[in-house]
Design a protein around this motif. Structure first.
Motif, PDB file in Angstrom:
ATOM      1  N   ILE A   1       0.848  -1.199   0.000  1.00 28.96           N
ATOM      2  CA  ILE A   1       0.000   0.000   0.000  1.00 28.96           C
ATOM      3  C   ILE A   1       0.882   1.247   0.000  1.00 28.96           C
ATOM      4  O   ILE A   1       0.631   2.205  -0.744  1.00 28.96           O
ATOM      5  N   ARG A   2       1.934   1.230   0.805  1.00 25.93           N
ATOM      6  CA  ARG A   2       2.864   2.375   0.831  1.00 25.93           C
ATOM      7  C   ARG A   2       3.495   2.595  -0.543  1.00 25.93           C
ATOM      8  O   ARG A   2       3.630   3.723  -1.014  1.00 25.93           O
ATOM      9  N   ILE A   3       3.883   1.492  -1.200  1.00 28.61           N
ATOM     10  CA  ILE A   3       4.487   1.587  -2.535  1.00 28.61           C
ATOM     11  C   ILE A   3       3.496   2.200  -3.528  1.00 28.61           C
ATOM     12  O   ILE A   3       3.842   3.097  -4.296  1.00 28.61           O
ATOM     13  N   LEU A   4       2.250   1.733  -3.489  1.00 28.91           N
ATOM     14  CA  LEU A   4       1.234   2.245  -4.412  1.00 28.91           C
ATOM     15  C   LEU A   4       0.976   3.733  -4.187  1.00 28.91           C
ATOM     16  O   LEU A   4       0.815   4.499  -5.139  1.00 28.91           O
ATOM     17  N   ILE A   5       0.939   4.140  -2.922  1.00 28.46           N
ATOM     18  CA  ILE A   5       0.713   5.558  -2.617  1.00 28.46           C
ATOM     19  C   ILE A   5       1.878   6.393  -3.143  1.00 28.46           C
ATOM     20  O   ILE A   5       1.674   7.435  -3.782  1.00 28.46           O
TER      21      ILE A   5
END
Length: 197
Positions: free
Chosen positions: A121-125
């Motif tokens: 999720i952090r990567i996608l954000i």
């Protein structure tokens, strides 16, 4: 045979929550409880197996979303935030409540999955912000807001007020987080209040 037994356990959970017995499972399969014990040592062992399968299923589904090159970062983020296991047995929030009350160790596994494993999720954000699809925002605050809202929605009293299945709750919650609640009409002027003091 183990998968057949597991499938009947899933069906029982979807129909009756966690209030089934080994005798119920054996009767549904037309076999003795002794045969069930060859594959599962207890009801808790059955539920543990399903919890583990569900978590593994969600991880696999999340990886599929991450690898889908046809989606942009915002689309992937939305999909990743509403992932539930295929053939989801814990669709009713009441089942989560029962799991928490009756099987605290199994609940801790589910809770650990919810609280950790946010790297994708952090990567996608980060990707979404870098591409200009998402505006910059406090990532950890977003994650903690999601976790806090989900935990609150799994409270039995809140669930009784909302009366939605978990999949519908997740979709609406993620829409609130990603789109806000403005209707797309004229922007609210600075300092103007929209009905709430």
């Amino acid at each position: 045979m183990k998968e057949r037994i597991t499938e009947v356990v899933r069906e029982e959970i979807m129909k009756r929550g966690l209030k089934f017995s080994l005798r119920d499972i054996a009767a549904s399969l037309g076999m003795s409880t002794k045969t069930i014990y060859q594959y599962y040592e207890s009801k808790e062992h059955m539920i543990s197996y399903i919890v583990d399968q569900s978590i593994a299923d969600m991880r696999e589904a999340e990886q599929e979303v991450m690898n889908d090159t046809s989606l942009n970062a915002a689309q992937k983020l939305r999909m990743a935030l509403v992932i539930l296991p295929r053939g989801f047995v814990f669709k009713d929030v009441h089942v989560f409540h029962d799991l928490k009350q009756r099987y605290p160790q199994l609940w801790r596994e589910v809770d650990a999955y919810i609280k950790h494993g946010w790297d994708n999720i952090r990567i996608l954000i980060q990707e979404g912000v870098a591409a200009g699809i998402l505006r910059p925002f406090h990532v950890e605050l977003f994650i903690q807001t999601y976790i806090g809202a989900l935990n609150q929605l799994m409270d039995i009293h809140v669930a009784n007020k909302i009366e939605l299945s978990l999949d519908k709750v997740l979709v609406q919650m993620v829409e609130f987080l990603m789109q806000g609640i403005l209707d797309g009409g004229p922007e609210v002027k600075s300092g103007e209040r929209s009905g709430a003091e």
